[in-house]
Write an enzyme that holds these catalytic residues in place. Structure first.
Site, short mmCIF file in Angstrom:
data_model
loop_
_atom_site.label_atom_id
_atom_site.label_comp_id
_atom_site.label_asym_id
_atom_site.label_seq_id
_atom_site.Cartn_x
_atom_site.Cartn_y
_atom_site.Cartn_z
CG ASP A 176 -50.00 63.39 18.59
OD1 ASP A 176 -51.21 63.18 18.75
OD2 ASP A 176 -49.51 63.82 17.53
CB SER A 181 -43.46 58.05 13.77
OG SER A 181 -43.34 59.16 12.91
CB SER A 182 -43.72 63.32 15.38
OG SER A 182 -45.11 63.42 15.59
CD GLU A 193 -58.77 63.11 15.18
OE1 GLU A 193 -57.64 63.43 15.62
OE2 GLU A 193 -59.24 61.98 15.29
CB THR A 198 -61.18 68.65 20.62
OG1 THR A 198 -60.51 67.38 20.67
CG2 THR A 198 -62.55 68.47 20.02
CG ASP A 199 -55.06 68.78 19.59
OD1 ASP A 199 -55.70 69.42 18.72
OD2 ASP A 199 -53.99 68.20 19.36
P1 ADP Z 1 -46.44 61.06 12.28
O1 ADP Z 1 -46.21 61.63 13.63
O2 ADP Z 1 -47.88 60.95 11.93
O3 ADP Z 1 -45.74 59.76 12.06
P2 ADP Z 1 -45.00 63.42 11.51
O4 ADP Z 1 -44.80 64.10 10.21
O5 ADP Z 1 -45.57 64.18 12.63
O6 ADP Z 1 -45.85 62.09 11.22
O7 ADP Z 1 -43.60 62.84 12.02
C1 ADP Z 1 -42.80 62.08 11.14
C2 ADP Z 1 -41.37 62.59 11.17
O8 ADP Z 1 -40.78 62.30 12.44
C3 ADP Z 1 -40.48 61.88 10.16
O9 ADP Z 1 -40.56 62.49 8.90
C4 ADP Z 1 -39.11 62.04 10.81
O10 ADP Z 1 -38.58 63.32 10.54
C5 ADP Z 1 -39.41 61.97 12.29
N1 ADP Z 1 -39.24 60.60 12.83
C6 ADP Z 1 -40.17 59.84 13.43
N2 ADP Z 1 -39.68 58.66 13.85
C7 ADP Z 1 -38.38 58.65 13.50
C8 ADP Z 1 -37.31 57.71 13.64
N3 ADP Z 1 -37.49 56.54 14.23
N4 ADP Z 1 -36.10 58.06 13.15
C9 ADP Z 1 -35.91 59.26 12.56
N5 ADP Z 1 -36.87 60.18 12.40
C10 ADP Z 1 -38.10 59.89 12.86
MG MG Z 2 -46.75 63.58 14.24
#
Ligand code: ADP
Ligand code: MG
Length: 391
Positions: A181, A136-137, A35, A37-38
């Site tokens: 990621d 999710s990003s 963590e 470290t990247d």
């Molecule tokens: P994490 O990567 O931990 O989930 P982040 O803040 O880095 O959190 O990324 C989340 C953001 O990515 C969301 O607020 C949105 O803007 C975008 N996002 C991720 N997945 C989706 C999706 N399926 N549809 C639309 N936006 C998305």
């Molecule tokens: Mg993210």
């Protein structure tokens, strides 16, 4: 073919009134160890998880890119020729930012020529919870990246796509994250972790053998989302840069455990502890890989715990809820546990016997309640395949 991919295809058809040409998907990830470290050019060991973001796409006759998501209202549109970081905002910057980034020179490569690229209609659906530390990003970036690579015939390799995803996130979105990621999401394999050297950007797949050893990784999402998470991340980065500058190295990658006594004599106490976390954490990643190879996953518990202690005491990015999640999981039988992700909230992971997942989750939830904390969300994650085409 997965049901989720078929649903993404059906939703595309309902939204745009025609069939998509294909559906591509990319997973979220958890970081097993390594963590902060990247961005120091160090080592990380994430794995891709069994929750994915699906990207259904069809080419258009013109040069317009249009994107919608089942997760967030609204549509974004831009002509390929207008792609620029400042022309993108909101959630769509993650998707359209990749289209821009792919055309940029990165790491000595010239960037793709989009002169002949067709416009696209894109529809996104996701099983990765947003903002929960499961990336999710990267899932959205990498799903779009593999789709563009194929539909635009770019022939880019996975590392080039990972770099484009990171550039999109750094510049089009404006989040100063490393490349972990995207690499996890693109390079993941079933029952394997991705051993990534962020300094050389070289990656290796490491067998986890969780199935064979009847082990599972339990995520304990504390639900805590601290406002100072972004500021705290920036502060820690700045400390690392200051440490490297005073030690006269390009990055903390070049500081080894045996250099720590010298570091202690020239750094202020706080900067020293930040540096010590990064240096020992990278060493723990290397140890974890060796231990996995020589002894198997049941032997990595203490490394996970040492990682957590280092983040709690030296890097100071844990919170009481994360400390309780780790302590409680271990007290109720986990082999090891640690907070995962940037810190100041988010989730912990615990390595547990597969038949104890439900019981440990229930006990941790009881301990949270007894401590007056909100109920955590506990769920198992399975190391899974990276980005691919589904349909
Ligand atoms: P994490 O990567 O931990 O989930 P982040 O803040 O880095 O959190 O990324 C989340 C953001 O990515 C969301 O607020 C949105 O803007 C975008 N996002 C991720 N997945 C989706 C999706 N399926 N549809 C639309 N936006 C998305
Ligand atoms: Mg993210």
């Amino acid at each position: 073919m997965s049901d989720a991919a078929q649903r993404a295809s059906d939703q595309f058809a309902a939204e745009y009134g025609r069939q998509p040409e294909g559906v591509w998907s990319a997973p979220g990830r958890v970081n097993l160890i390594g963590e902060h470290t990247d961005y120091n050019g160090g080592l990380v060991l994430p794995f891709a998880i069994d929750r994915r973001t699906y990207c259904a796409v069809a080419r258009r006759e013109d040069r317009v890119l249009r994107v919608r998501s089942a997760t967030i209202e609204g549509e974004a549109q831009i002509a390929i020729d207008d792609l620029a970081p400042e022309a993108l905002d909101g959630w769509s910057a993650y998707a359209l930012g990749v289209a821009w980034a792919i055309s940029q020179p990165i790491a000595g490569e010239p960037g793709a020529d989009l002169a002949a690229a067709s416009g696209l209609d894109i529809f996104l659906t996701s099983e990765v919870p947003l903002g929960a530390g499961l990336s999710s990003s990267a899932a959205i970036e990498c799903a779009v990246a593999v789709a563009l690579n194929e539909l635009w015939g770019l022939g880019l390799d996975r590392m080039a796509l990972a770099r484009a995803g990171r550039l999109a996130e750094n510049v089009a979105v404006g989040a100063p994250t490393g490349i972990m990621d995207q690499c996890a999401s693109l390079l993941g394999e079933e029952d394997h972790a991705v051993f990534l050297d962020c300094g050389t950007e070289s990656a290796e797949s490491v067998p986890l053998h969780l199935d064979r050893e009847h082990l599972s990784v339990l995520v304990i999402d504390t639900g805590v989302r601290h406002e100072h998470a972004t500021g705290g991340y920036g502060d820690r980065r700045a400390s690392c840069e200051r440490g490297a500058e005073i030690l006269n190295v390009p990055s903390l990658r070049f500081v080894l455990e045996e250099d720590l006594p010298r570091a202690a004599s020239v750094l202020d106490e706080e900067t020293y502890r930040r540096v010590r976390h990064v240096v020992t954490e990278s060493a723990r990643v290397a140890s974890t890989v060796r231990t996995l190879q020589n002894e198997g996953p049941q032997a990595i518990g203490d490394l996970l715990l040492a990682s957590h202690a280092s983040m709690r005491d030296d890097f100071e990015i844990s919170v009481p809820e994360l400390d309780l999640a780790v302590e409680s999981a271990v007290r109720h039988g986990a082999l090891g546990a640690r907070m995962t992700g940037g810190g100041f909230g988010g989730a912990a992971i615990a390595l547990v016997a597969s038949d104890a997942v439900g019981e440990i989750a229930a006990k941790v939830t009881e301990d949270f309640s007894a401590a007056g904390f909100g109920a955590p969300r506990c769920f198992k994650v399975v190391p899974s395949d990276g980005a691919h085409r589904d349909i």
